[in-house]
Design an enzyme around this catalytic site. Structure first.
Site, PDB file in Angstrom:
ATOM      1  N   GLU A   1     -19.903 -67.736 -47.175  1.00 39.60           N
ATOM      2  CA  GLU A   1     -21.029 -66.800 -47.119  1.00 39.60           C
ATOM      3  C   GLU A   1     -20.956 -65.944 -45.863  1.00 39.60           C
ATOM      4  OE1 GLU A   1     -24.839 -67.883 -45.573  1.00 39.60           O
ATOM      5  OE2 GLU A   1     -24.335 -70.016 -45.714  1.00 39.60           O
TER       6      GLU A   1
ATOM      7  N   LYS B   1     -31.730 -78.118 -43.924  1.00 36.28           N
ATOM      8  CA  LYS B   1     -32.244 -78.259 -42.567  1.00 36.28           C
ATOM      9  C   LYS B   1     -33.499 -79.126 -42.552  1.00 36.28           C
ATOM     10  CE  LYS B   1     -30.326 -73.997 -40.670  1.00 36.28           C
ATOM     11  NZ  LYS B   1     -29.632 -73.491 -41.867  1.00 36.28           N
TER      12      LYS B   1
END
Length: 311
Positions: A25, A158
């Site tokens: 990405e 996360k």
């Protein structure tokens, strides 16, 4: 109609030859790391793959054209230019306006799948946000992986997100989640989140077998390989917990709500940790890129053997 995206010659040649390819990405480079460290990291991630005989396919939208595989100038552009974050819903708008954008996990997985790139390495996935029962704030990464037939290597999500909620959504979307040599889902900076997953795999070859079985079933969903950092590389858990609580309290005190919460938390954590969280980010990315390269190599070998048997 002509193809809406451009596949680089290196990626096209590798795909046609059945050689291993890994998608990368661009948001992690444009928005996740400071300059000039971000360009060095982008080059390092590609070099990790090249040194293993794997073709990197960094993905971005440049001047309105989705590109699968960037040359050196393209990599420098995503590192040095101010670009918007481009999710799947943004792609047609960027194309029509001929605007550049760095692709998120969702957009990268979508474009990789369309191009026939089967393995994708990222840092961590987006997921269900804390308080999503009120805000309905959930990353498009999850719904995109329900339709993009790509195997994504990530260190979980996360810890600022709702990890249990994220796993529940992935189950609802029928996206397979397997732990790489673990059944404890990682939480990005930390090796373990405490949330259990049902399945683990022990080798890249086993992951390639899961991919082949998924193809046989024709489901179309992607596969998530949860790849935890080794414990010695994780952020020190007590410090992590203290900084996270401080960040959450500060967001609450400032009245930050909705979509603004996660960017604020991540930015605050970088400052409060004295940059240590960024160093762990880089270790995470390297760890995932290496494993993704091994999976792509195993997938290439499996596909080659299957073709030989059919012949």
């Amino acid at each position: 109609m002509p193809s809406p995206f451009v596949i680089s010659a290196a990626v096209s040649d590798a795909l046609n030859a059945g050689s291993p390819v890994v998608a990368l990405e661009s948001t992690i480079i444009s928005h996740g790391l400071p300059r000039p460290r971000n360009l060095e990291a982008a080059q390092e991630f590609e070099e990790i793959l090249l040194s293993a005989g794997v073709t990197p396919a960094t993905i971005a939208v440049l001047d309105g054209v989705p590109q699968i595989g960037l040359d050196a100038d393209g990599v420098a552009r995503i590192a040095n230019e101010d670009m918007v974050k481009a999710s799947v819903r943004d792609l047609p708008i960027l194309m029509a306006k001929k605007v550049s954008g760095a692709t998120t996990v969702a957009a990268t997985a979508y474009l990789a799948g369309k191009a026939g790139v089967r393995v994708f390495a990222t840092g961590g996935l987006g997921g269900v946000h804390r308080g999503a029962n009120v805000t309905f704030d959930e990353s498009a990464d999850l719904s995109s992986l329900a339709i993009a037939g790509v195997t994504v290597v990530a260190a979980g999500v996360k810890s600022v997100l709702d990890i249990a909620g994220t796993l529940e959504r992935l189950e609802t979307l029928s996206v397979p989640v397997v732990g790489y040599r673990t059944t404890n889902f990682p939480s990005f900076w930390l090796t373990e989140s405490g949330e259990q997953i049902d399945w683990s795999v022990d080798s890249p070859a086993e992951i390639a077998d899961v991919m082949a079985s998924q193809d046989q079933l024709g489901h179309g969903q992607g596969i998530i390989v949860a790849n935890p950092l080794p414990p010695e590389l994780q952020w020190e858990p007590d410090e992590h917990d203290a900084v996270l609580l401080e960040a959450l309290a500060e967001a609450d005190a400032r009245g930050i709500r909705g979509k603004a919460v996660t960017p604020f938390l991540l930015s605050y954590i970088v400052g409060a940790s004295g940059g240590r969280s960024l160093e762990v980010n880089l270790d995470i990315a390297r760890n995932n890129v290496r494993l993704a390269g091994q999976i792509a190599t195993a997938w290439s070998a499996l596909a080659s053997n299957s073709a030989a048997h059919r012949a």
